[in-house]
Design a protein around this motif. Structure first.
Motif, PDB file in Angstrom:
ATOM      1  N   TRP A  38     -38.898   5.051  -0.001  1.00  0.00           N
ATOM      2  CA  TRP A  38     -37.684   5.702   0.503  1.00  0.00           C
ATOM      3  C   TRP A  38     -37.291   5.140   1.870  1.00  0.00           C
ATOM      4  N   LEU A  39     -38.263   4.870   2.712  1.00  0.00           N
ATOM      5  CA  LEU A  39     -37.954   4.268   4.010  1.00  0.00           C
ATOM      6  C   LEU A  39     -37.313   2.887   3.833  1.00  0.00           C
ATOM      7  N   ARG A  42     -33.701   3.381   2.653  1.00  0.00           N
ATOM      8  CA  ARG A  42     -32.838   3.824   3.744  1.00  0.00           C
ATOM      9  C   ARG A  42     -32.385   2.673   4.624  1.00  0.00           C
ATOM     10  N   LYS A  43     -33.161   1.619   4.692  1.00  0.00           N
ATOM     11  CA  LYS A  43     -32.774   0.461   5.485  1.00  0.00           C
ATOM     12  C   LYS A  43     -31.684  -0.364   4.805  1.00  0.00           C
ATOM     13  N   LYS A  45     -28.274  -0.474   3.664  1.00  0.00           N
ATOM     14  CA  LYS A  45     -27.039   0.296   3.846  1.00  0.00           C
ATOM     15  C   LYS A  45     -26.175   0.287   2.591  1.00  0.00           C
ATOM     16  N   ILE A  48     -27.494   2.951   0.188  1.00  0.00           N
ATOM     17  CA  ILE A  48     -27.214   4.315   0.646  1.00  0.00           C
ATOM     18  C   ILE A  48     -25.737   4.658   0.456  1.00  0.00           C
TER      19      ILE A  48
END
Length: 342
Positions: A38-39, A42-43, A45, A48
């Motif tokens: 998940w981290l 999230r990086k 873009k 997301i």
């Protein structure tokens, strides 16, 4: 030679002071596999933003038809071929939501004023006077149904078939792989046509066609991964402890393939959406009065020169869906595939 005459201080030869209490301290909190993935997502873009876009489209597909006071299948020939008009934006000259359209000779007309229509059609109307806004979001429901159906088929049939074939091997694997070769040798379009002959054109025929052949690629990927894992130590340990075959497959092997399964499923979804849109475009999909993004594009294509908005709106939405799902799949691949990690 002056550089060799410099004296080295004795302090530089002092042993380092090591504090045993802090030498093995972990400065960051430990993360499990999914938290770390998940981290990494999230990086990204793009992934997301695509996730947010898909969420908005899903919400609009659920509540969009109820936002309009017009039914998606209600005809009103007096309101046929009206351009988009939105109350809050009709006075903004550079936006195409003022209810006007330009004729071939260059003249700008306002059909709402000519026909004395007070209603607002946010996406305009089609040739039968049906509200395009409610029809677009109704078609979006069909596209999402196809997307989640393809994901469900991959997760259930494809994963189970591939895992069983790769785990047992031998004669069972040979028989199951011959079945896959037969199914993969038959084009999906041929299967859809056969389903239409037996059934009727519509969502049921597309559902049956996807159920028959939509899981083949996933089964092959899972089988290849199971062949790599089934002889590793944790599987041999489970066999030694007396674990059953089903427990080894569904509790040990498949969870270790979660990343590969999710990535391939996310790439399958846009292909399934495009497959339904293509069938509807050539007349083998949904039939009137039902609507899908493919049928809306087909209807708008027939009058694209005179009323381009009838095709542009569903075409833009289906393009956004496919791009967003592909961006999410790319982000998940970068996060879940160990080979993609830096």
């Amino acid at each position: 030679m002056a550089q060799f005459d410099e004296k080295i201080s004795k302090d530089q030869f002092e042993p380092a002071i090591i504090d045993a209490s802090t030498s093995e301290r972990i400065s960051k909190p430990s993360l499990n596999y999914w938290q770390d993935a998940w981290l990494r997502v999230r990086k990204n873009k793009g992934a997301i933003v695509s996730l947010v876009v898909i969420g908005i489209l899903i919400i609009m597909a659920l509540i969009g038809p109820s936002l309009s006071k017009f039914e998606f299948d209600k005809q009103n020939t007096k309101h046929a071929n009206l351009p988009p008009r939105i109350a809050a934006l009709e006075n903004v000259s550079w936006l195409p939501f003022d209810g006007t359209r330009t004729l071939k000779n260059g003249n700008v007309v306002n059909p709402y004023e000519q026909k004395q229509i007070e209603e607002y059609y946010w996406f305009g109307t089609d040739a039968l006077g049906r509200d395009q806004f409610s029809r677009v979001w109704k078609g979006m429901q069909i596209s999402l149904y196809i997307a989640f159906l393809a994901a469900f088929i991959d997760m259930v049939i494809g994963v189970a078939f591939g895992a069983i074939s790769g785990y047992f091997g031998g004669r069972i694997d040979n028989i199951m792989q011959r079945i896959i070769e037969v199914l993969s040798g038959i084009p999906n379009l041929v299967i859809v046509i056969l389903m239409i002959i037996v059934l009727k054109p519509g969502i049921i025929s597309i559902t049956v066609a996807l159920t028959i052949t939509g899981w083949v690629s996933m089964a092959r990927v899972v089988r290849a991964q199971v062949l790599k894992l089934k002889n590793q130590e944790f599987v041999l340990a489970s066999r030694t402890l007396g674990a059953s075959h089903s427990k080894i497959i569904f509790k040990h092997l498949i969870p270790n393939l979660a990343g590969v399964i999710i990535i391939n499923t996310m790439f399958t979804i846009p292909n399934a959406i495009f497959f339904e849109a293509f069938l509807s475009f050539i007349g083998l999909g949904l039939q009137e009065p039902l609507a899908s993004l493919g049928t809306l594009i087909d209807e708008g294509f027939k009058s694209m020169i005179a009323f381009p908005y009838q095709m542009l709106v569903p075409a833009i939405i289906i393009s956004v869906i496919m791009i967003a799902f592909n961006m999410i799949a790319d982000g998940l691949r970068d996060a879940l595939d160990p080979k993609m990690r830096d």
